[in-house]
Design a protein around this motif. Sequence first.
Motif, PDB file in Angstrom:
ATOM      1  N   GLU A 152      12.823  -7.293  -3.469  1.00  0.00           N
ATOM      2  CA  GLU A 152      14.058  -6.619  -2.757  1.00  0.00           C
ATOM      3  C   GLU A 152      14.099  -6.390  -1.562  1.00  0.00           C
ATOM      4  O   GLU A 152      14.917  -6.615  -0.534  1.00  0.00           O
ATOM      5  CB  GLU A 152      14.833  -5.669  -3.871  1.00  0.00           C
ATOM      6  N   PHE A 153      13.265  -5.358  -1.234  1.00  0.00           N
ATOM      7  CA  PHE A 153      12.872  -4.793   0.315  1.00  0.00           C
ATOM      8  C   PHE A 153      12.795  -6.026   1.138  1.00  0.00           C
ATOM      9  O   PHE A 153      13.400  -6.147   2.246  1.00  0.00           O
ATOM     10  CB  PHE A 153      11.889  -3.870   0.323  1.00  0.00           C
ATOM     11  N   LEU A 191      12.263   1.454   3.967  1.00  0.00           N
ATOM     12  CA  LEU A 191      10.883   1.343   3.371  1.00  0.00           C
ATOM     13  C   LEU A 191      10.650   2.447   2.699  1.00  0.00           C
ATOM     14  O   LEU A 191      10.440   2.612   1.305  1.00  0.00           O
ATOM     15  CB  LEU A 191      10.094   0.881   4.250  1.00  0.00           C
ATOM     16  N   VAL A 192      10.692   3.842   3.466  1.00  0.00           N
ATOM     17  CA  VAL A 192      10.553   5.019   2.709  1.00  0.00           C
ATOM     18  C   VAL A 192      11.582   5.409   1.634  1.00  0.00           C
ATOM     19  O   VAL A 192      10.946   5.773   0.506  1.00  0.00           O
ATOM     20  CB  VAL A 192      10.492   5.938   3.706  1.00  0.00           C
ATOM     21  N   HIS A 242       0.843  -1.190   0.055  1.00  0.00           N
ATOM     22  CA  HIS A 242      -0.140   0.007   0.040  1.00  0.00           C
ATOM     23  C   HIS A 242       0.805   1.230   0.043  1.00  0.00           C
ATOM     24  O   HIS A 242       0.645   2.040  -0.805  1.00  0.00           O
ATOM     25  CB  HIS A 242      -1.145  -0.057   1.079  1.00  0.00           C
ATOM     26  N   LEU A 243       1.883   1.350   0.868  1.00  0.00           N
ATOM     27  CA  LEU A 243       2.810   2.567   0.968  1.00  0.00           C
ATOM     28  C   LEU A 243       3.262   2.578  -0.369  1.00  0.00           C
ATOM     29  O   LEU A 243       3.640   3.917  -0.813  1.00  0.00           O
ATOM     30  CB  LEU A 243       3.922   2.344   1.908  1.00  0.00           C
ATOM     31  N   TYR A 244       3.963   1.717  -1.040  1.00  0.00           N
ATOM     32  CA  TYR A 244       4.539   1.739  -2.502  1.00  0.00           C
ATOM     33  C   TYR A 244       3.570   2.463  -3.290  1.00  0.00           C
ATOM     34  O   TYR A 244       3.815   3.245  -4.083  1.00  0.00           O
ATOM     35  CB  TYR A 244       4.929   0.364  -2.953  1.00  0.00           C
ATOM     36  N   GLN A 245       2.265   1.682  -3.308  1.00  0.00           N
ATOM     37  CA  GLN A 245       1.252   2.383  -4.475  1.00  0.00           C
ATOM     38  C   GLN A 245       0.808   3.714  -4.266  1.00  0.00           C
ATOM     39  O   GLN A 245       0.525   4.709  -5.092  1.00  0.00           O
ATOM     40  CB  GLN A 245       0.002   1.603  -4.148  1.00  0.00           C
ATOM     41  N   VAL A 246       0.623   4.238  -2.712  1.00  0.00           N
ATOM     42  CA  VAL A 246       0.500   5.705  -2.298  1.00  0.00           C
ATOM     43  C   VAL A 246       1.533   6.358  -2.756  1.00  0.00           C
ATOM     44  O   VAL A 246       1.350   7.612  -3.378  1.00  0.00           O
ATOM     45  CB  VAL A 246       0.150   5.620  -0.809  1.00  0.00           C
TER      46      VAL A 246
END
Length: 417
Positions: free
Chosen positions: A330-331, A145-146, A103-107
């Motif tokens: 990868e993360f 992650l960020v 979700h954070l990637y998509q946001v």
Amino acid sequence: MQVSHSKEIANFHIVGINYKKTDAAIRGLFAINPTQYQQLLARAKSDELNDLFVLSTCNRTEVYGFASHPDQLIELLSKETIGERSHLDEIAYIKSGEEAIRHLYQVGTGLDSQILGDYEIIGQIRSAAKFAKSHNSLGGFLERLVNSVSQVSKLIKTETGLSKGTVSVAFATVRMIEKICPDIKHKKIVLVGVGKIGRNTCKNMIEYLGVKEITLINRTLQVAADFAEENGLRYAPYEQLSEELAKADVILVASNAPHPTVLPAHFTTSAPKVVIDLSIPFNVDPAVKELPHVTMVNVDELSKVQDETLQNRLGEVPKALSIIEEHMEEFLYWHKMRKHAVVLKAVKDKLQEIHTREILQQKNGDHYNLEDIELVSSRIIQKMINLMAGKVRKEAEKSDQYIAMINDIFETGVNQD
């Protein structure tokens, strides 16, 4: 309330609300300003929640972090906002584990934005994370992650066409002004609030509309003065707000006040005005919209601006999703190896402890020679074997698994069949 939780991915959650189920007025009830953000982080620490950040924009308010249960993050949000907890329970969404990470990637890449491909959101994520880090509330997992999301956002912007067209609130504002005021170059414009959204909107108006008749008003006068000097604009002190609004034809409000600051009392003449409220919560009193000579627009209405590039950008979504999945994998691998690194370091420390103890024991004698060193080495090896054998004996049900693993790690070549 004291809580405990491990930093397993299963305990990573996101709770929040966004434009999909709520309008701008409701989102305003749960918006977080800097003061509230600081208070929320302090409250989180008292609850032993020390790895989280809050993303609060015109389109969403979300809390990302580790907790034993996502309800703890909902509680944090409800305690620091003016909305009711019961209401938040009804409208909030919850995502956990890999779903929360995705979700954070998509946001961050604009795939979950009200305006598809919004490229301003990643800057807001970075700012939110930086704020949390400055208050010692951002751990290594979230910082990594960020950073990964930021890299993926840049990659998608350069390798796909997702961000081509009307892809930000600031640019949608320009398109809306073009539609409402075709003669905008001859209008007097006032911008109230010179934060990031206000600055971006102002720059877009200068670049795309060619306007320069813009007066900047900000509570901190120096902020307005500096931006005005950089861009050749006029500025005025906040105390002259009423006077400047009275002279304006177009009013853009991008301030960050907790309550409306632009009121019906500011519009005593019958001169036509366009008012665009980019703030969440609203900084323009809703009653202004009822005035017959005022055309008013808010952020939800801006997202409906007709965009002829939308279909093309929708076609880029699968490519963007593929890039996200590759980098998310990868993360996750990094996270897995990070956990292994902790175990391997502990093993190294344990072996070092055995080594040091045996060497010291030998040195306590009168003297030692080559044979003694060989003896010490043999004792160290035997103690390592004893540690492994003791574990195998203790865990009889798993003994075959342990022996197979040891056999594989040391590549003994022994066939156990």
